[in-house]
Design a protein around this motif. Structure first.
Motif, mmCIF file in Angstrom:
data_model
loop_
_atom_site.group_PDB
_atom_site.id
_atom_site.type_symbol
_atom_site.label_atom_id
_atom_site.label_comp_id
_atom_site.label_asym_id
_atom_site.label_seq_id
_atom_site.Cartn_x
_atom_site.Cartn_y
_atom_site.Cartn_z
ATOM 1 N N SER A 23 -2.235 1.998 5.968
ATOM 2 C CA SER A 23 -2.664 2.659 4.740
ATOM 3 C C SER A 23 -3.660 1.789 3.987
ATOM 4 C CB SER A 23 -1.456 2.969 3.857
ATOM 5 O OG SER A 23 -1.852 3.530 2.632
ATOM 6 N N GLY A 24 -3.356 0.501 3.869
ATOM 7 C CA GLY A 24 -4.265 -0.406 3.184
ATOM 8 C C GLY A 24 -5.570 -0.584 3.935
ATOM 9 N N TRP A 25 -5.481 -0.672 5.263
ATOM 10 C CA TRP A 25 -6.676 -0.884 6.078
ATOM 11 C C TRP A 25 -7.638 0.293 5.954
ATOM 12 C CZ3 TRP A 25 -8.114 1.804 10.686
ATOM 13 C CH2 TRP A 25 -9.235 1.271 11.326
ATOM 14 N N LEU B 40 7.743 1.173 8.049
ATOM 15 C CA LEU B 40 7.223 0.912 6.709
ATOM 16 C C LEU B 40 6.157 -0.188 6.728
ATOM 17 C CD1 LEU B 40 10.430 1.051 4.467
ATOM 18 C CD2 LEU B 40 8.591 2.747 4.611
ATOM 19 N N VAL B 41 6.423 -1.252 7.458
ATOM 20 C CA VAL B 41 5.448 -2.335 7.575
ATOM 21 C C VAL B 41 4.168 -1.820 8.223
ATOM 22 C CG1 VAL B 41 4.949 -4.537 8.711
ATOM 23 C CG2 VAL B 41 7.171 -4.170 7.620
ATOM 24 N N THR B 42 4.312 -1.045 9.300
ATOM 25 C CA THR B 42 3.154 -0.504 10.016
ATOM 26 C C THR B 42 2.370 0.460 9.130
ATOM 27 O OG1 THR B 42 4.358 -0.655 12.112
ATOM 28 C CG2 THR B 42 2.406 0.742 12.076
ATOM 29 N N GLY B 43 3.080 1.389 8.496
ATOM 30 C CA GLY B 43 2.420 2.367 7.641
ATOM 31 C C GLY B 43 1.726 1.732 6.461
ATOM 32 N N SER B 44 2.339 0.707 5.882
ATOM 33 C CA SER B 44 1.728 0.026 4.740
ATOM 34 C C SER B 44 0.431 -0.660 5.145
ATOM 35 C CB SER B 44 2.701 -1.009 4.164
ATOM 36 O OG SER B 44 3.847 -0.374 3.632
ATOM 37 N N TYR B 45 0.469 -1.341 6.276
ATOM 38 C CA TYR B 45 -0.733 -2.046 6.732
ATOM 39 C C TYR B 45 -1.862 -1.064 7.035
ATOM 40 C CZ TYR B 45 -3.896 -4.924 9.444
ATOM 41 O OH TYR B 45 -5.010 -5.574 9.906
ATOM 42 N N ASP C 191 0.791 -1.228 0.000
ATOM 43 C CA ASP C 191 0.000 0.000 0.000
ATOM 44 C C ASP C 191 0.826 1.282 0.000
ATOM 45 O OD1 ASP C 191 -2.792 -1.250 0.336
ATOM 46 O OD2 ASP C 191 -1.576 -2.214 1.864
ATOM 47 N N LEU C 192 2.095 1.213 0.377
ATOM 48 C CA LEU C 192 2.990 2.367 0.253
ATOM 49 C C LEU C 192 3.958 2.199 -0.905
ATOM 50 C CD1 LEU C 192 3.955 3.255 3.964
ATOM 51 C CD2 LEU C 192 2.165 4.258 2.529
ATOM 52 N N GLY C 193 3.884 1.065 -1.592
ATOM 53 C CA GLY C 193 4.781 0.817 -2.717
ATOM 54 C C GLY C 193 6.240 0.738 -2.309
ATOM 55 N N GLN C 194 6.510 0.183 -1.110
ATOM 56 C CA GLN C 194 7.873 0.232 -0.583
ATOM 57 C C GLN C 194 8.554 -1.131 -0.448
ATOM 58 O OE1 GLN C 194 10.062 2.848 0.306
ATOM 59 N NE2 GLN C 194 8.633 3.869 -1.065
ATOM 60 N N PHE D 275 -3.888 14.335 7.347
ATOM 61 C CA PHE D 275 -2.824 14.431 8.337
ATOM 62 C C PHE D 275 -1.719 13.392 8.168
ATOM 63 C CE2 PHE D 275 -6.605 16.243 10.404
ATOM 64 C CZ PHE D 275 -6.115 17.501 10.735
ATOM 65 N N LEU D 276 -2.057 12.187 7.721
ATOM 66 C CA LEU D 276 -1.061 11.121 7.679
ATOM 67 C C LEU D 276 -0.494 10.863 6.289
ATOM 68 C CD1 LEU D 276 -2.708 8.506 10.077
ATOM 69 C CD2 LEU D 276 -0.976 10.246 10.594
ATOM 70 N N PHE D 277 -1.220 11.266 5.243
ATOM 71 C CA PHE D 277 -0.761 10.965 3.894
ATOM 72 C C PHE D 277 0.585 11.627 3.596
ATOM 73 C CE2 PHE D 277 -0.603 11.573 -0.729
ATOM 74 C CZ PHE D 277 -0.742 10.257 -1.130
ATOM 75 N N GLY D 278 0.779 12.836 4.133
ATOM 76 C CA GLY D 278 2.053 13.517 3.924
ATOM 77 C C GLY D 278 3.219 12.735 4.489
ATOM 78 N N TRP D 279 2.998 12.111 5.664
ATOM 79 C CA TRP D 279 4.084 11.304 6.257
ATOM 80 C C TRP D 279 4.388 10.101 5.383
ATOM 81 C CZ3 TRP D 279 3.973 6.163 7.739
ATOM 82 C CH2 TRP D 279 5.126 5.701 8.357
ATOM 83 N N THR D 280 3.331 9.438 4.894
ATOM 84 C CA THR D 280 3.566 8.255 4.072
ATOM 85 C C THR D 280 4.302 8.623 2.789
ATOM 86 O OG1 THR D 280 1.414 8.451 2.965
ATOM 87 C CG2 THR D 280 1.498 7.144 4.981
ATOM 88 N N ALA D 281 4.068 9.845 2.286
ATOM 89 C CA ALA D 281 4.784 10.280 1.085
ATOM 90 C C ALA D 281 6.251 10.559 1.397
ATOM 91 C CB ALA D 281 4.122 11.522 0.503
#
Length: 404
Positions: A348-350, A341-346, A285-288, A371-377
């Protein structure tokens, strides 16, 4: 029964394995890469590489091979470029000597041996060959045998699966070089052109309930997707699916390792460690996934290279600044980043695949996107650093560093 001794053995010729072999090659260290398949595996057809991946490829000295072929996505600055997975693997493999990758090498068991204070990894192959390795790096994917040997927990199913494929338009697709995504209740879909003819597409969705038949046949899977989402996804997306090359169409569960298992688990033991999906399988979900594997290779190479410098061109397996300490420093540097990355990906997908009730809409549209999308980017702009310059005479590519 044949016994073979090797300095460095890498299990797995995927992105992490080949990139790690290239990193070591840059330091003058030749590794043996064991791959169970009979050729380079390109499951997944394509992947998107974000700026952090291109910085890693720069450090490995191979980015120019791909940037000259694949254009960046428009409207996202100098950001991601989507590439054929096979092209990435070949770009890495071409940097290695012809005898580096040993295909059709099935691992039967892994063990260790200690003699006079020095340890070695023992790899038993299915053909009864035994390989004694002074350094073992597991890049053998989600169901890694090396991770299992280290005592890491098994990866778990996220409850979602991904259908992916490569659409081919012989006369050109006429699409802009843009990433397009479609989010609905229980699914996230998208596509990105790779060139004038090929379009990579994906559909991440909740897995079927237990007991329901899971379609695996590519033709039936294509039909299932088209019929189920006929009134949900736009005609443009459905047209891409209709042009899919069925030989590239795959369906797989989305797996991940619990973040706390990464933080508390043994990611290295002595002269053995893991990288890529073997260390930190994550949802896409983060493409990482592939991007972080390339980071791993550079960071691991840097710590091994620094050990090489401190030991005057030798990688020692006992005493001060030995390989075990270098691997520990690698793990220390990578552990927190890949956990996030693992936490953010999960998450984000959820949140993006969640339902349409007011709470989930609030979490998705207000909390996540605002609020959180900027961090994931921002995680995609990470710079993993460079490889050290090893100029110790005996550590160039024609006369590899010694391992004592």
């Amino acid at each position: 029964m044949e016994m073979v001794e090797e300095d460095v053995v890498i299990i797995g010729a995927g992105i992490a394995g080949l990139a790690t072999a290239v990193a070591l090659r840059r330091l003058g260290i030749k590794a043996l890469v064991l791959e169970k398949s009979d050729g380079l595996r390109a499951t997944g057809a394509a992947l998107t590489l974000f700026p952090n991946a291109w910085l890693a490829l720069d450090a490995l000295g191979v980015s120019h091979k791909l940037t000259s072929v694949y254009a960046p996505a428009k409207r996202i600055g100098s950001g991601p470029r989507s590439v054929h997975r096979q092209s990435l693997l070949e770009a890495l493999a071409d940097e290695l000597p012809d005898d580096t990758i040993q295909f059709s090498s099935k691992i039967a068991a892994i063990d260790s041996q200690t003699l006079n204070g020095s340890s070695a990894a023992i790899i038993n192959l299915g053909d009864s060959t035994i390989i004694k390795a002074k350094v073992l790096i597991g890049c053998d994917g989600v169901h890694s045998m090396v991770a299992q040997w280290l005592g890491l927990s098994e990866s778990i199913n996220s409850g979602r699966s991904s259908v992916r494929g490569l659409a081919v338009f012989p006369h050109g697709h006429g699409l802009n070089q843009d990433i397009r995504q479609f989010v609905g209740v229980g699914f996230r879909a998208g596509f990105i052109p790779l060139n004038d003819r090929d379009v990579y597409w994906f559909l991440n969705r909740y897995s079927p309930p237990k007991g329901e038949t899971i379609v695996k046949d590519p033709e039936l899977l294509q039909r299932e997707v088209l019929e189920k989402y006929d009134n949900v996804l736009p005609p443009l997306y459905l047209d891409v699916i209709q042009h899919c090359d069925l030989s590239t169409l795959t369906r797989a569960p989305l797996m991940f390792r619990r973040p706390w298992d990464i933080l508390s688990g043994n990611l290295s033991k002595g002269n053995v460690t893991v990288a890529g999906d073997a260390m930190h399988p994550m949802t896409p979900d983060l493409g990482q996934g592939g991007c972080s594997a390339l980071e791993d290779a550079v960071v691991l190479g840097r710590h091994i290279g620094n050990s090489l410098i401190k030991n005057k061109g030798h990688i020692v397996i006992s005493g001060d600044n030995d390989i075990g300490q270098a691997l520990e420093r690698y793990v220390k540097e990578r552990k927190w980043r890949v956990t996030w990355l693992v936490t953010g990906s999960y998450l984000s997908g959820w949140v993006q695949n969640a339902g349409s009730n007011w709470l989930m809409k609030f979490l998705r549209d207000v909390i996540y996107y605002k609020f959180l999308f900027g961090w994931t980017a921002n995680v995609a702009c990470y710079d993993c650093g460079k490889l050290p310059s090893v100029s110790l005479g005996e550590s160039d590519s024609s006369n590899p560093g010694k391992i004592d």
